[in-house]
Enzyme design. Structure first.
Site, PDB file in Angstrom:
ATOM      1  N   GLU A  48      43.738  49.580  44.574  1.00 49.36           N
ATOM      2  CA  GLU A  48      42.837  48.502  45.419  1.00 49.36           C
ATOM      3  C   GLU A  48      43.715  47.265  45.084  1.00 49.36           C
ATOM      4  O   GLU A  48      43.549  46.758  44.058  1.00 49.36           O
ATOM      5  CB  GLU A  48      41.419  48.179  44.820  1.00 49.36           C
ATOM      6  CG  GLU A  48      40.570  47.362  45.770  1.00 49.36           C
ATOM      7  CD  GLU A  48      39.268  47.051  45.285  1.00 49.36           C
ATOM      8  OE1 GLU A  48      38.493  46.843  46.037  1.00 49.36           O
ATOM      9  OE2 GLU A  48      38.982  46.822  43.987  1.00 49.36           O
TER      10      GLU A  48
ATOM     11  N   ASP B 262      40.752  49.963  40.242  1.00 54.42           N
ATOM     12  CA  ASP B 262      39.670  48.763  40.850  1.00 54.42           C
ATOM     13  C   ASP B 262      40.383  47.628  40.292  1.00 54.42           C
ATOM     14  O   ASP B 262      40.880  47.367  39.469  1.00 54.42           O
ATOM     15  CB  ASP B 262      38.177  48.937  40.130  1.00 54.42           C
ATOM     16  CG  ASP B 262      37.260  47.882  40.791  1.00 54.42           C
ATOM     17  OD1 ASP B 262      37.044  47.658  41.804  1.00 54.42           O
ATOM     18  OD2 ASP B 262      37.096  47.069  39.845  1.00 54.42           O
TER      19      ASP B 262
END
Length: 648
Positions: free
Chosen positions: A346, A310
């Site tokens: 990401e 993330d």
């Protein structure tokens, strides 16, 4: 009664046959206390052990050995004025997140599947939300064990990897209230309090003091492996639940606030590249230690096969927040163990967009793929040139540095944003239930409702929406790169237009298994598209498709006329011919986002071969192979439809 010894400078709780060694890192601290509790619910410790700086400290690590201590001992730390802190290296926490539990590391004798990236199909899924609904008909709804019960569904669908939303134990507090003045809780899990302990929220036994969650998540991983499905974890190392100055103190702030977090020049305020109140200083030496050891624990002990990071650019920022050099991102991909995981980033944070800039060896969520596919299916002009780049593996982004097309994780929807059904059912987000006056969530979704906002009884609109979703899946499954889709998109899952449902632990986000019956044709279509991708190597080619006049030619571009692709601004269609060398088979694919039917000329084949219809998204039985050859020299591709023809 326990006896104690000096111990040794190893972080966490190391459970040995002779006792437990406890170690914690503290920078410039003087008063360190280890508390031992008889029960997780006890407010007063049974044993208080004050560590001696001369005897129990090596460098910046404080340590003590509890003779005859057994697995399951419940403990906490006091560091100067901060009391009852959680050990960030602990493998389990009590349910109230007030204490840590000493758990013995025990290699699970994992055999990783090591599915090649070109054979990988990822299903992004939340463990609880997948089975929480009563109509899931599982014995353990919303739990690790409940997920095990649904593995046959995943296997039948054909996915090869699940990508679990975060399972690190997290703080669910949001401070937000819905219209009924009910406190909303963070159900997604992007708010970790540690990087080792799996959450108890999905454990089957409602006990505060055991560590069943460790056992059950291992069993879940093992059962998925038995069925040929890998496990990728969505991991959050970019921030913690301690938030900013007014946030809770769990551990890192008390241990070394200025070391573990990026601070502004005043040394007080927190840099906030995460948007969550703080930014973990991932390239501090102790931060890197805990990140690398966490990854190895989940890979070697729990048995997962890979990780999705993330807000990964934060792991590439220095203590001043500057991007570059990559540091821990490079160390992960160069590590002799972790380099064999599936590593997915990401590649954006609040400081910038870095898709294509990760070190060689990483795969990346491709936001540009998502955006152009959405715009093309919606009917926006000017998309054809970029659309082809994305379908062809985004060579303009990834081909440099010898990166393969499988550096691109292709997706159209994910947990963060509209579901695929909502993408074709809502013009705008509907997030009022989140308690932020509809101010949260993405405003630019490239969505369109096609006549009515939200659910409708209009059969024509429903049929059109299904067709568009089939178009999405067709493009996703024939594109070079790794396809990923969101749980429930294969059967029209809706969140009623909420595109930021992180705080909705209710039927809005729970997988509605009745929906599968309603959208059975869509489910079958997705299953067949996955099967086609798995069957033919051209859709899983390890290198980029080649289009050379005097060399190997995988692809030939067409428009409505042969060899005449229309790249003009107002073009809403494209066609191309693929040659699968292994199967000695050709495919003709035509994509039409125009509001009317278009007649496409078909390429000529060798005398002994004919074109057959494999897929036509305009038909109800669009996944059925046609037994009759196409005798015409053209094919009418219906409005807003896609086709795949195969040579036989």
């Amino acid at each position: 009664m326990f006896s104690v010894d000096f111990g040794f400078p190893v972080l966490g709780a190391s459970v040995l046959d002779t006792g437990i060694n406890f170690g914690i890192y503290c920078k410039n601290k003087k008063n360190i206390v280890l508390n031992i509790f008889n029960s997780a619910d006890d407010t007063t410790p049974a044993i208080v052990l004050k560590l001696d700086e001369k005897l129990n400290k090596t460098g910046d690590i404080w340590h003590i050995f509890l003779r005859e201590g057994k697995e399951g001992v419940i403990y906490s730390w006091d560091i100067d004025d901060s009391l009852n802190l959680l050990d960030p290296y602990a493998l389990s926490y009590t349910k109230n997140k007030k204490r840590a539990i000493a758990v013995k590391k025990d290699l699970f004798k994992v055999r990783h599947l090591n599915t090649p990236l070109n054979d990988t199909i990822i299903y992004e899924v939340h463990i609880k939300l997948f089975t929480q609904n009563n109509n899931s008909l599982v014995k353990f709804p919303g739990q690790y064990k409940g997920f095990v019960e649904k593995i046959p569904y995943l296997k039948e669908l054909g996915i090869t990897a699940v990508e679990f939303l975060p399972v690190f134990e997290w703080d669910e507090y949001t401070g937000r209230y819905n219209a009924n003045n009910e406190l909303l809780e963070n159900v997604w899990g992007y708010n970790p309090i540690g990087f080792f302990a799996p959450t108890k929220k999905f454990a089957s036994e409602d006990s505060n003091s055991n560590f069943n969650e460790v056992i059950e998540i291992k069993e879940l991983v093992n059962e998925l492996h038995k069925n040929g499905i890998e496990v990728i974890l969505d991991v959050v190392y970019n921030h913690t639940a301690e938030s900013g100055n007014d946030g809770w103190v769990y551990n890192f702030k008390a241990m070394n606030n200025s070391g573990f977090y990026m601070l502004e020049k005043d040394g007080i305020e927190y840099k906030n590249y995460s948007g969550c109140g703080n930014t973990f200083n991932c390239n501090n030496i102790m931060s890197k230690d805990i990140i690398l050891n966490s990854l190895k624990y989940w890979y070697l002990d729990i048995g997962v096969d890979g990780f999705r990071f993330d807000l990964a650019p934060i792991l590439g920022r220095d203590e001043n927040g500057q991007w570059g050099g990559h540091s821990v991102l490079n160390e992960i991909i160069q590590d002799p163990i972790l380099s064999h995981c599936k590593l997915i980033s990401e590649s954006w944070d609040l400081g910038g967009y870095y898709v294509g800039d990760m070190p060689t060896g990483w795969s990346e969520w491709n936001g540009k793929y998502r955006d152009v596919i959405r715009r093309f299916i919606k009917g926006d002009f000017g998309q054809i040139p970029e659309l082809l780049k994305r379908i062809f593996g985004s060579p303009d982004i990834f081909k440099r540095d010898n990166r393969s097309p499988y550096s691109s994780i292709n997706f159209i929807s994910c947990h963060d944003g509209f579901t695929l059904y909502d993408l074709v059912s809502y013009n705008t987000k509907h997030n009022f239930d989140n308690g932020e006056n509809n101010q949260d969530g993405e405003n630019f979704n490239n969505s369109y409702n096609w006549g009515e906002e939200g659910e409708t009884d209009n059969l024509d609109i429903i049929a059109l929406r299904k067709k568009l979703i089939k178009n999405f899946f067709l493009i996703l499954m024939i594109s070079q790169g790794v396809p990923m889709f969101l749980m429930g998109d294969e059967c029209g899952r809706t969140q009623k237009g909420n595109n930021n449902a992180y705080c909705q632990d209710n039927t809005l986000t729970w997988f509605d298994w009745d929906r599968k019956k309603e959208f059975e044709d869509l489910y079958e279509f997705v299953k067949q598209m996955i099967k086609i991708r798995k069957t033919y190597s051209i859709f899983r080619k390890n290198s980029y498709w080649e289009c050379e006049e005097n060399g190997r030619n995988d692809i030939t571009l067409h428009g409505v006329n042969l060899n005449s692709p229309d790249f003009s601004y107002h073009s809403l269609s494209i066609a191309f011919e693929l040659l699968d060398y292994e199967a000695n088979t050709k495919f003709y694919i035509a994509l039409n986002s125009y509001y009317d039917d278009l007649e496409f000329e078909l390429p000529l084949l060798d005398e002994n071969k004919k074109w057959y219809k494999l897929i036509d998204t305009s038909e109800n039985n669009s996944f059925n192979f046609s037994e009759a050859p196409i005798d015409k020299l053209s094919y009418s591709v219906k409005a807003r439809s896609s086709i795949i023809l195969i040579s036989k």
